[in-house]
Motif scaffolding. Structure first.
Motif, PDB file in Angstrom:
ATOM      1  N   LEU A 118      -6.309 -12.947   7.686  1.00 39.58           N
ATOM      2  CA  LEU A 118      -6.395 -13.702   8.934  1.00 39.58           C
ATOM      3  C   LEU A 118      -5.354 -13.262   9.960  1.00 39.58           C
ATOM      4  O   LEU A 118      -5.584 -13.375  11.173  1.00 39.58           O
ATOM      5  CB  LEU A 118      -6.209 -15.193   8.647  1.00 39.58           C
ATOM      6  N   ARG A 119      -4.207 -12.763   9.493  1.00 36.89           N
ATOM      7  CA  ARG A 119      -3.069 -12.557  10.386  1.00 36.89           C
ATOM      8  C   ARG A 119      -2.637 -11.113  10.546  1.00 36.89           C
ATOM      9  O   ARG A 119      -1.767 -10.816  11.358  1.00 36.89           O
ATOM     10  CB  ARG A 119      -1.874 -13.376   9.867  1.00 36.89           C
ATOM     11  N   ARG A 120      -3.180 -10.200   9.791  1.00 32.45           N
ATOM     12  CA  ARG A 120      -2.689  -8.815   9.787  1.00 32.45           C
ATOM     13  C   ARG A 120      -2.760  -8.194  11.169  1.00 32.45           C
ATOM     14  O   ARG A 120      -3.652  -8.477  11.973  1.00 32.45           O
ATOM     15  CB  ARG A 120      -3.425  -7.987   8.739  1.00 32.45           C
ATOM     16  N   THR A 121      -1.802  -7.345  11.421  1.00 32.68           N
ATOM     17  CA  THR A 121      -1.742  -6.584  12.666  1.00 32.68           C
ATOM     18  C   THR A 121      -2.086  -5.127  12.371  1.00 32.68           C
ATOM     19  O   THR A 121      -2.223  -4.723  11.204  1.00 32.68           O
ATOM     20  CB  THR A 121      -0.332  -6.647  13.273  1.00 32.68           C
ATOM     21  N   ALA A 122      -2.195  -4.348  13.415  1.00 32.86           N
ATOM     22  CA  ALA A 122      -2.437  -2.912  13.223  1.00 32.86           C
ATOM     23  C   ALA A 122      -1.303  -2.272  12.430  1.00 32.86           C
ATOM     24  O   ALA A 122      -1.534  -1.391  11.588  1.00 32.86           O
ATOM     25  CB  ALA A 122      -2.594  -2.228  14.582  1.00 32.86           C
ATOM     26  N   HIS A 123      -0.082  -2.721  12.674  1.00 31.75           N
ATOM     27  CA  HIS A 123       1.065  -2.188  11.920  1.00 31.75           C
ATOM     28  C   HIS A 123       0.951  -2.538  10.442  1.00 31.75           C
ATOM     29  O   HIS A 123       1.233  -1.703   9.572  1.00 31.75           O
ATOM     30  CB  HIS A 123       2.362  -2.758  12.498  1.00 31.75           C
ATOM     31  N   ASP A 124       0.532  -3.767  10.147  1.00 29.85           N
ATOM     32  CA  ASP A 124       0.363  -4.177   8.752  1.00 29.85           C
ATOM     33  C   ASP A 124      -0.697  -3.329   8.062  1.00 29.85           C
ATOM     34  O   ASP A 124      -0.510  -2.886   6.912  1.00 29.85           O
ATOM     35  CB  ASP A 124      -0.058  -5.651   8.675  1.00 29.85           C
ATOM     36  N   LEU A 125      -1.815  -3.098   8.751  1.00 27.24           N
ATOM     37  CA  LEU A 125      -2.888  -2.297   8.155  1.00 27.24           C
ATOM     38  C   LEU A 125      -2.431  -0.872   7.891  1.00 27.24           C
ATOM     39  O   LEU A 125      -2.773  -0.277   6.864  1.00 27.24           O
ATOM     40  CB  LEU A 125      -4.108  -2.301   9.079  1.00 27.24           C
ATOM     41  N   ALA A 126      -1.641  -0.339   8.797  1.00 23.72           N
ATOM     42  CA  ALA A 126      -1.129   1.019   8.598  1.00 23.72           C
ATOM     43  C   ALA A 126      -0.234   1.086   7.359  1.00 23.72           C
ATOM     44  O   ALA A 126      -0.304   2.049   6.584  1.00 23.72           O
ATOM     45  CB  ALA A 126      -0.357   1.475   9.836  1.00 23.72           C
ATOM     46  N   ALA A 127       0.597   0.069   7.162  1.00 22.73           N
ATOM     47  CA  ALA A 127       1.476   0.043   5.985  1.00 22.73           C
ATOM     48  C   ALA A 127       0.658  -0.070   4.706  1.00 22.73           C
ATOM     49  O   ALA A 127       0.943   0.615   3.708  1.00 22.73           O
ATOM     50  CB  ALA A 127       2.453  -1.122   6.096  1.00 22.73           C
ATOM     51  N   LEU A 128      -0.366  -0.912   4.713  1.00 21.08           N
ATOM     52  CA  LEU A 128      -1.222  -1.074   3.532  1.00 21.08           C
ATOM     53  C   LEU A 128      -2.012   0.204   3.260  1.00 21.08           C
ATOM     54  O   LEU A 128      -2.148   0.627   2.105  1.00 21.08           O
ATOM     55  CB  LEU A 128      -2.164  -2.258   3.733  1.00 21.08           C
ATOM     56  N   ASP A 129      -2.542   0.805   4.319  1.00 20.90           N
ATOM     57  CA  ASP A 129      -3.272   2.071   4.148  1.00 20.90           C
ATOM     58  C   ASP A 129      -2.366   3.149   3.559  1.00 20.90           C
ATOM     59  O   ASP A 129      -2.773   3.915   2.679  1.00 20.90           O
ATOM     60  CB  ASP A 129      -3.817   2.554   5.494  1.00 20.90           C
ATOM     61  N   GLY A 130      -1.133   3.196   4.046  1.00 19.71           N
ATOM     62  CA  GLY A 130      -0.193   4.191   3.543  1.00 19.71           C
ATOM     63  C   GLY A 130       0.135   3.984   2.073  1.00 19.71           C
ATOM     64  O   GLY A 130       0.231   4.948   1.303  1.00 19.71           O
ATOM     65  N   ALA A 131       0.282   2.731   1.684  1.00 17.89           N
ATOM     66  CA  ALA A 131       0.588   2.429   0.287  1.00 17.89           C
ATOM     67  C   ALA A 131      -0.575   2.817  -0.617  1.00 17.89           C
ATOM     68  O   ALA A 131      -0.376   3.387  -1.704  1.00 17.89           O
ATOM     69  CB  ALA A 131       0.924   0.951   0.139  1.00 17.89           C
ATOM     70  N   LEU A 132      -1.800   2.512  -0.180  1.00 18.12           N
ATOM     71  CA  LEU A 132      -2.960   2.862  -0.997  1.00 18.12           C
ATOM     72  C   LEU A 132      -3.128   4.379  -1.075  1.00 18.12           C
ATOM     73  O   LEU A 132      -3.460   4.918  -2.139  1.00 18.12           O
ATOM     74  CB  LEU A 132      -4.223   2.217  -0.428  1.00 18.12           C
ATOM     75  N   SER A 133      -2.867   5.061   0.023  1.00 17.38           N
ATOM     76  CA  SER A 133      -2.937   6.524   0.006  1.00 17.38           C
ATOM     77  C   SER A 133      -1.925   7.102  -0.970  1.00 17.38           C
ATOM     78  O   SER A 133      -2.224   8.043  -1.727  1.00 17.38           O
ATOM     79  CB  SER A 133      -2.684   7.058   1.416  1.00 17.38           C
ATOM     80  N   ALA A 134      -0.715   6.530  -0.994  1.00 12.79           N
ATOM     81  CA  ALA A 134       0.318   6.987  -1.934  1.00 12.79           C
ATOM     82  C   ALA A 134      -0.119   6.734  -3.373  1.00 12.79           C
ATOM     83  O   ALA A 134       0.151   7.539  -4.273  1.00 12.79           O
ATOM     84  CB  ALA A 134       1.635   6.281  -1.642  1.00 12.79           C
ATOM     85  N   MET A 135      -0.819   5.634  -3.585  1.00 13.52           N
ATOM     86  CA  MET A 135      -1.327   5.323  -4.924  1.00 13.52           C
ATOM     87  C   MET A 135      -2.367   6.357  -5.352  1.00 13.52           C
ATOM     88  O   MET A 135      -2.371   6.832  -6.499  1.00 13.52           O
ATOM     89  CB  MET A 135      -1.935   3.914  -4.910  1.00 13.52           C
ATOM     90  N   GLU A 136      -3.237   6.713  -4.421  1.00 10.14           N
ATOM     91  CA  GLU A 136      -4.267   7.719  -4.716  1.00 10.14           C
ATOM     92  C   GLU A 136      -3.651   9.079  -5.024  1.00 10.14           C
ATOM     93  O   GLU A 136      -4.191   9.847  -5.834  1.00 10.14           O
ATOM     94  CB  GLU A 136      -5.218   7.849  -3.529  1.00 10.14           C
ATOM     95  N   ASN A 137      -2.533   9.379  -4.370  1.00  8.05           N
ATOM     96  CA  ASN A 137      -1.918  10.697  -4.500  1.00  8.05           C
ATOM     97  C   ASN A 137      -0.784  10.749  -5.521  1.00  8.05           C
ATOM     98  O   ASN A 137      -0.033  11.716  -5.563  1.00  8.05           O
ATOM     99  CB  ASN A 137      -1.394  11.151  -3.135  1.00  8.05           C
ATOM    100  N   ALA A 138      -0.663   9.687  -6.337  1.00  2.00           N
ATOM    101  CA  ALA A 138       0.422   9.643  -7.324  1.00  2.00           C
ATOM    102  C   ALA A 138       0.282  10.730  -8.377  1.00  2.00           C
ATOM    103  O   ALA A 138       1.257  11.120  -9.018  1.00  2.00           O
ATOM    104  CB  ALA A 138       0.483   8.272  -7.985  1.00  2.00           C
ATOM    105  N   GLY A 139      -0.941  11.202  -8.571  1.00  2.00           N
ATOM    106  CA  GLY A 139      -1.157  12.332  -9.471  1.00  2.00           C
ATOM    107  C   GLY A 139      -0.776  12.063 -10.916  1.00  2.00           C
ATOM    108  O   GLY A 139      -0.350  12.969 -11.625  1.00  2.00           O
ATOM    109  N   GLY A 140      -0.935  10.839 -11.354  1.00  2.00           N
ATOM    110  CA  GLY A 140      -0.600  10.509 -12.733  1.00  2.00           C
ATOM    111  C   GLY A 140       0.868  10.350 -13.006  1.00  2.00           C
ATOM    112  O   GLY A 140       1.270  10.152 -14.158  1.00  2.00           O
ATOM    113  N   ASP A 141       1.695  10.422 -11.963  1.00  2.00           N
ATOM    114  CA  ASP A 141       3.141  10.242 -12.118  1.00  2.00           C
ATOM    115  C   ASP A 141       3.442   8.740 -12.141  1.00  2.00           C
ATOM    116  O   ASP A 141       3.264   8.069 -11.117  1.00  2.00           O
ATOM    117  CB  ASP A 141       3.873  10.908 -10.964  1.00  2.00           C
TER     118      ASP A 141
END
Length: 232
Positions: A118-141
């Motif tokens: 309900l409250r997320r901003t564009a900045h919040d979405l960018a932070a969440l997107d970045g975290a999920l991208s980092a999760m995808e790219n963890a490479g099993g580490d």
């Protein structure tokens, strides 16, 4: 909240005394013979007292005239202190603390996901997107996976724009980090991305009901992971 350096003799001393308390080697009500403990650990009384000050600030010990230094009741311990949370994981002898953490997350995080939608901003979405991208790219580490997972949940709490909920990262972040390290060791190939993506997609769509449901599904998966950990 009192923090201390984990490095060096001071940090080692704090952790050793905390270990003895949390494992029951020193029980609530026990008097600590400071002189004997200093001799055992080959520490000066000054160094030992500095370590005890840290534990006193966290509610684990206290000193009184005539009684000396003693272990306080568990009800007095600062159980939300990040160090105490971490020490409990390091020294646990049962599943109680993991279960408590799961219950706290089940109470807090689904509603946090709802508010974030309900409250997320564009900045919040960018932070969440970045975290999920980092999760995808963890490479099993496992270390990278844990870091990305923490960033996602921290960003979700931030997206609620509720200062009190944001402060719950103290409990969730430290506990989640330790839980993740345990679970990744048991199920190193388990993919956390789909369950987190479901939450994020709902937040992107500003769909609070779906965000809450997706978070409940994520937490149910986390509970199953812990069941696997217990049964191995």
């Amino acid at each position: 909240m009192v923090r201390y350096s984990e490095r060096g003799l001071h940090g080692q001393t704090v952790q050793e005394i905390a270990r003895r308390i949390l494992t029951g080697e020193l029980s609530p009500g026990d008097t600590i013979d400071v002189a004997a403990l200093g001799a055992e650990l080959d520490l000066s009384l000054t160094a030992l007292r500095e370590a005890l000050k840290v534990l006193a600030a966290k509610g684990l010990v206290a000193s009184r005239q005539k009684r000396g230094t003693f272990v306080r009741p568990r009800s007095d311990w600062s159980l939300l202190d990040p160090d105490v949370i971490r020490w409990q994981f390091a020294n646990r002898d049962d599943d109680t603390f993991l279960e408590n953490l799961g219950e706290v997350r089940a109470i807090i995080e689904p509603q946090a996901a709802r508010l974030a939608a309900l409250r997320r901003t564009a900045h919040d979405l960018a932070a969440l997107d970045g975290a999920l991208s980092a999760m995808e790219n963890a490479g099993g580490d496992p270390a990278l996976a844990v870091e990305a997972d923490l960033a996602f949940h921290r960003s979700l709490l931030t997206a609620t724009h509720n200062e009190l909920l944001e402060r719950m990262e103290i409990v969730i972040e430290v506990g989640l980090a330790e839980r993740d390290r345990l679970v990744h060791g048991v199920r190193p190939h388990d993919d956390p991305v789909p369950s987190h993506r479901a939450v994020l997609d709902a937040v992107h769509r500003s769909d609070p009901a779906r965000a809450e449901e997706a978070m409940r599904d994520l937490l149910a998966k986390a509970s199953r992971d812990l069941d696997t950990l217990r049964n191995d």
